[in-house]
Design an enzyme around this catalytic site. Sequence first.
Site, PDB file in Angstrom:
ATOM      1  N   HIS A   8      20.618   1.118  -4.887  1.00 15.01           N
ATOM      2  CA  HIS A   8      20.642  -0.192  -5.536  1.00 15.01           C
ATOM      3  C   HIS A   8      20.245  -0.098  -7.004  1.00 15.01           C
ATOM      4  CE1 HIS A   8      16.172  -0.707  -5.380  1.00 15.01           C
ATOM      5  NE2 HIS A   8      16.268  -0.051  -4.238  1.00 15.01           N
TER       6      HIS A   8
ATOM      7  N   ASP B 162      19.341  -2.970  -8.684  1.00 15.21           N
ATOM      8  CA  ASP B 162      18.353  -4.011  -9.012  1.00 15.21           C
ATOM      9  C   ASP B 162      16.951  -3.424  -8.886  1.00 15.21           C
ATOM     10  OD1 ASP B 162      18.815  -3.836  -6.193  1.00 15.21           O
ATOM     11  OD2 ASP B 162      17.795  -5.744  -5.876  1.00 15.21           O
TER      12      ASP B 162
ATOM     13  N   GLU C 167      19.150  -5.436  -3.238  1.00 14.26           N
ATOM     14  CA  GLU C 167      18.351  -4.773  -2.198  1.00 14.26           C
ATOM     15  C   GLU C 167      16.941  -5.332  -2.203  1.00 14.26           C
ATOM     16  OE1 GLU C 167      15.893  -2.167   0.113  1.00 14.26           O
ATOM     17  OE2 GLU C 167      15.616  -2.583  -1.998  1.00 14.26           O
TER      18      GLU C 167
ATOM     19  N   HIS D  96       7.189  -0.630  -7.166  1.00 18.58           N
ATOM     20  CA  HIS D  96       6.849  -2.058  -7.221  1.00 18.58           C
ATOM     21  C   HIS D  96       5.552  -2.316  -7.994  1.00 18.58           C
ATOM     22  CE1 HIS D  96       9.606  -3.379  -3.641  1.00 18.58           C
ATOM     23  NE2 HIS D  96      10.076  -2.313  -4.246  1.00 18.58           N
TER      24      HIS D  96
END
Length: 380
Positions: free
Chosen positions: A74, A76, A140, A353
Amino acid sequence: MKTQQENMSCALNLAIKLIRRESPTPEDAGCQTYIAKLLAPLGFVHTAVDVNGITNSIYTRMGEREGVLAFAGHTDVVPTGPIESWLYPPFEAVVEDGILHGRGAQDMKGGIACWLAAVMQLCAEFEPLPTLQILITSDEEGDSIDGTIRIVEYLQAQNKLPDAVIVGEPSSAKLVGDTIRRGRRGVVQVRLTFQGKQGHSAYPGDADNAIHGAAPVLTKIASLDWGEAADGFPATSCQITNFNAGTGASNVIPGTASGFLDIRYNPQNSFAQIQDMIHDACHGVDVSVDFDHVATAFSTPDGKLLDTVCDAIHGITDIHTNRDTGGGTSDGRFFAAAGVAVAELGLTNSTIHQVNEQVATHELDTLTAIYIEILKTFEV
Ligand SMILES: [Zn+2]
C-alpha cells in the site's frame, strides 16, 4: 552484476521518492503513476482499478518461467501526529548516519521500494522470471473497503489470481527476516443491547433492571471456552471492551444496557460458531445482538511458498525464521479468502505508526537481496 552497494542505493532512492509523495490514507499522491513509469520499460502493463476515490493498481509482466507470483502493498500512510515532535520533517525522507527518516519508511514504502529494486535488477540481468503481479492500493490504513479486496475481485473476475502473494508489510521484529506472517487471527465485533424497564429503585416490582439482565450474560461470555487454538496461532480471545448503563441518578433502575465485544479468533473457530456461542450465552434474556465480521481468519499451511521464503531468508541472512500468526489483521486475508497462498515479509516494525518512523538503510539492502532470491527460486 551490480554490487550490494548499488542494490541498496536503488531501493533507498525509490523509498525516498515514495516517501516524498505525501499520501496519508486514502491519498496516493502520485506514487502509483510513478511506479507505472518505472515499470513500463521492464514490460509491465499497468491496470488502474480505482474505486470511490481509492487508487488501486495492478502491474503485470508476463514471465519466462511457470507460475504467477504477486507482491502486495500500500502507498497510503497513517497520519504524522504532531509534526513538531518529528526530528526530521516526515515527508522529506532525510537520510542521516545510515537511517532513513520519514512516514512510510517501514510501513510500507520501504518494502515496496525493495520489491521494485529487486525486480529492476533481475530484469536488467535478463533473469527468467515467473509472471509477476505488483498489486498496490491506497486504502490499507483506512477502512480497507475499496482497496486490496477490489484488486482481488478484479483478478478473480478476469481469472488471473496469482499462485502466491508476498505481502510486503513490515513483519520483522529485530532483524529483517526474523519473522514472517503466515496467517492472522480473524476479528468479530459484537454489540449487545439489553432491554429492561426503567423505574424507581424503591419500587423494583414496577421495573426490570437491564444491568441485572446483562451481568450474568456478560459473565457467561467472559468465561466461554473457545477450545484448542489452531496450530501456531494464539488462542481465541473474547474481550468485553465496553459496557454502558445507568442514568447517573442513584435511585433510577436502568431500562437499557449495552455491551461491546472484540473477539480475535484463530482458524479453529469460525464466524458461524462464534455467532452460535454468543447467542447461546444470551438465551432467555431480552437482548439484541449485532455481529460485525470485521476480518476472516486465515492461515497458509507449511509447504512450498513458506519454504521458498524461509530458505531465501536463510540463504541471505543465516536466520531461522519464525513463522508467526500474531498481530492484528492484514490485507493478506483478502488473498487467502480467494485461495491464494500468502506470506508476509517486510522490514522491521519498531517505529510503524509512530512519530519519527525510520528504518536503517542496510535493512533495505537485506530485504532487496531476500526478495531477489525469492523471485529467482519461486516455483508453483
Ligand atoms: Zn502497512
